[in-house]
Design a protein around this motif. Sequence first.
Motif, PDB file in Angstrom:
ATOM      1  N   LYS A  20      21.045 -34.683 -16.748  1.00  0.00           N
ATOM      2  CA  LYS A  20      21.116 -33.240 -16.503  1.00  0.00           C
ATOM      3  C   LYS A  20      22.542 -32.912 -16.097  1.00  0.00           C
ATOM      4  CE  LYS A  20      19.025 -29.639 -13.651  1.00  0.00           C
ATOM      5  NZ  LYS A  20      18.092 -29.393 -12.514  1.00  0.00           N
ATOM      6  N   LYS A  22      26.144 -29.970 -16.634  1.00  0.00           N
ATOM      7  CA  LYS A  22      26.748 -28.717 -17.097  1.00  0.00           C
ATOM      8  C   LYS A  22      28.022 -29.054 -17.857  1.00  0.00           C
ATOM      9  CE  LYS A  22      26.866 -24.982 -14.604  1.00  0.00           C
ATOM     10  NZ  LYS A  22      27.175 -23.932 -13.595  1.00  0.00           N
ATOM     11  N   ASP A  47      27.498 -33.337 -13.199  1.00  0.00           N
ATOM     12  CA  ASP A  47      26.111 -33.320 -12.752  1.00  0.00           C
ATOM     13  C   ASP A  47      25.992 -32.533 -11.443  1.00  0.00           C
ATOM     14  OD1 ASP A  47      26.928 -34.958 -10.687  1.00  0.00           O
ATOM     15  OD2 ASP A  47      25.823 -36.721 -11.335  1.00  0.00           O
ATOM     16  N   GLU A  48      24.783 -32.453 -10.898  1.00  0.00           N
ATOM     17  CA  GLU A  48      24.549 -31.634  -9.707  1.00  0.00           C
ATOM     18  C   GLU A  48      25.156 -32.226  -8.444  1.00  0.00           C
ATOM     19  OE1 GLU A  48      20.561 -29.104 -10.578  1.00  0.00           O
ATOM     20  OE2 GLU A  48      20.242 -31.243 -10.156  1.00  0.00           O
ATOM     21  N   CYS A  74      23.951 -25.400 -18.698  1.00  0.00           N
ATOM     22  CA  CYS A  74      23.350 -26.628 -18.169  1.00  0.00           C
ATOM     23  C   CYS A  74      22.377 -27.176 -19.206  1.00  0.00           C
ATOM     24  CB  CYS A  74      22.628 -26.338 -16.858  1.00  0.00           C
ATOM     25  SG  CYS A  74      21.806 -27.785 -16.149  1.00  0.00           S
ATOM     26  N   TRP A 112      19.654 -25.182 -12.334  1.00  0.00           N
ATOM     27  CA  TRP A 112      20.891 -25.837 -11.894  1.00  0.00           C
ATOM     28  C   TRP A 112      21.102 -25.595 -10.412  1.00  0.00           C
ATOM     29  CZ3 TRP A 112      24.257 -29.367 -13.364  1.00  0.00           C
ATOM     30  CH2 TRP A 112      25.503 -29.427 -12.738  1.00  0.00           C
TER      31      TRP A 112
END
Length: 220
Positions: A20, A22, A47-48, A74, A112
């Motif tokens: 996952k 962006k 990533d996050e 994302c 996100w």
Amino acid sequence: MVTYFVTRSLNAHSTNYTVKAKIISMWNKKMNGSDSQIYRVDMLLMDEEGSFIQCSCLHKLFKRFLKFLVVDDCLLFHKPSLAKDTTKIKVTGNDQKLSLYAFSSVLKTENWSGPRYFFRFTDFKSVLSKKVEVNTPIDFIGYVVVSYPIEDANRKDGSKTKRMNITLKDLEDQKISLTLWENYAISLSEYMNDKNRPDHVVILVHFGTVNIYQGINLNS
């Protein structure tokens, strides 16, 4: 379950996983001998947790994936391949890179929770004193004190490109040269020649690189 691509989570033996991330930047690699045909799209993903990795998509897969590849979106990347990054300049400092291939899939998501931007700024003094190694990717910010006209330049393969040189100054009054290439050069040249632009122009560069050419120089 989403698997984040922090270095400790992924390795070359990883197979059935989902990343996952962006897209925070994209650029094209042209076909040899062609200025119009694109061979590969390269992306910078975040990533996050604010970790970065590079990802690429070859032209033969554009029909499947190109519609999903939009800066600031994302995405869920399912089953991308992971391999050693053999390029000379590793944009993220990560020695691994992702690639989309025939068994990969991509899906857009609005879920996100990570940062919108993530910068690690390097001051000009550290670059000028050679505390930062050549080809190291860095983030930096400064305002334009001198801008030179855009010019034609030759790539190593003999093809033509555009180049623009400017001088930046930071809040500590340190000055450094910056070279912008291709679309970055074209965009800034058009902006600097706009009669309605502000008198003072500030430039922020994400993942520029340090180079030595007639002294210390930064590249976009």
